[in-house]
Scaffold this motif. Structure first.
Motif, short mmCIF file in Angstrom:
data_model
loop_
_atom_site.label_atom_id
_atom_site.label_comp_id
_atom_site.label_asym_id
_atom_site.label_seq_id
_atom_site.Cartn_x
_atom_site.Cartn_y
_atom_site.Cartn_z
N SER A 219 6.09 29.78 9.80
CA SER A 219 5.72 29.20 11.03
C SER A 219 4.32 29.94 11.78
O SER A 219 4.53 31.16 11.53
CB SER A 219 6.65 29.10 12.11
N ARG B 44 0.59 25.69 17.29
CA ARG B 44 1.93 25.99 16.61
C ARG B 44 2.14 25.03 15.58
O ARG B 44 1.96 23.74 16.12
CB ARG B 44 3.15 25.91 17.73
N THR C 137 4.20 24.51 11.47
CA THR C 137 4.91 25.08 10.30
C THR C 137 4.23 24.57 8.96
O THR C 137 3.74 23.21 8.82
CB THR C 137 6.35 24.61 10.43
N LYS D 114 5.21 26.42 25.34
CA LYS D 114 4.49 27.52 25.02
C LYS D 114 3.27 27.43 24.79
O LYS D 114 2.82 26.52 24.21
CB LYS D 114 5.39 28.13 23.74
N VAL E 32 1.79 30.62 15.18
CA VAL E 32 1.36 30.35 16.54
C VAL E 32 0.17 31.05 16.77
O VAL E 32 -0.20 32.12 16.74
CB VAL E 32 2.37 30.89 17.70
N GLY F 177 2.42 20.23 13.07
CA GLY F 177 2.32 21.08 14.28
C GLY F 177 1.90 20.12 15.59
O GLY F 177 1.94 18.97 15.51
N ALA G 106 4.45 23.38 21.62
CA ALA G 106 5.83 23.64 20.84
C ALA G 106 6.34 22.45 20.29
O ALA G 106 5.77 21.58 20.16
CB ALA G 106 6.81 24.01 22.17
N TYR H 122 -0.81 20.84 19.50
CA TYR H 122 -1.88 21.66 19.89
C TYR H 122 -2.15 21.17 21.23
O TYR H 122 -1.76 20.01 21.73
CB TYR H 122 -3.02 21.58 19.42
N PHE I 106 7.27 22.02 17.25
CA PHE I 106 6.67 22.00 15.84
C PHE I 106 7.28 21.44 14.59
O PHE I 106 6.79 20.71 13.66
CB PHE I 106 5.66 23.10 15.46
N GLU J 258 4.66 34.03 12.17
CA GLU J 258 5.89 34.67 12.84
C GLU J 258 6.82 35.52 12.18
O GLU J 258 7.34 36.48 12.97
CB GLU J 258 6.76 33.37 13.55
#
Length: 172
Positions: A37, A24, A26, A20, A39, A166, A8, A168, A10, A69
């Motif tokens: 964005s 993720r 953008t 999360k 995910v 982002g 999360a 990971y 990002f 998203e």
């Protein structure tokens, strides 16, 4: 099989909060009309991870892609890689071997177009910063964050640039 554990925060490539599940990020650039964005959900159906002391590679493996998203765009390709591999900071001039993204922008509309981009285009490398915070070969876990300026590689639009940020966290 890769399992995503979470990520999360990002909005800033330096963010460290992971709460999360999934990759993720953008991205912003001309084809999208503003920041978008994505995910990539957790689970081994979505990402392929290769880890060794010589090479790190993270790829999207779903043929059908992943929707943004807002539901307007489709992520089709993700490839991040370094050679050699390990924890640390990697850039376009120090060990980033691959940073490629591919999309269908405005998928399902008359404005739909394929958009692919890379940090390397026409022999010129664009700025990339990939920070691998954890690289645990024994437990097959890696995490990190990135920011990149990517050049569109579609032949008609090579003068377009995109900014991606982002995080990971992936486990094999």
């Amino acid at each position: 099989m890769a399992t995503l554990l979470g990520c999360a925060g990002f909005a800033s490539a330096g963010a460290t909060g992971i709460d999360k599940e999934g990759l993720r990020f953008t991205i912003d650039g001309p084809a999208f009309g503003g920041p978008v964005s994505f995910v990539v959900p957790g689970g081994g159906d979505h990402l392929r991870l290769y880890m060794s002391d010589r090479m790190f590679s993270l790829m999207l493996k779903q043929q059908r892609g992943v929707r943004s998203e807002d539901g307007k765009h489709l992520l089709k390709t993700v490839v991040l890689g370094t050679e050699p591999a390990g924890a640390g900071e990697f850039t376009e001039s120090s060990s980033v071997s691959e940073f490629t993204l591919g999309f269908v922008a405005h998928e399902g509309t008359p404005q739909s177009e394929n958009v692919s981009m890379s940090f390397r285009s026409k022999g010129i490398k664009q700025p990339v910063r990939l920070v691998v915070k954890r690289y645990d070969l024994k437990n097959s876990v890696t995490s990190g964050h990135f920011n990149a300026r990517l050049r569109r590689s579609n032949s008609k639009s090579r003068d377009q640039f995109y900014e991606a940020n982002g995080e990971y966290l992936v486990k094999n």
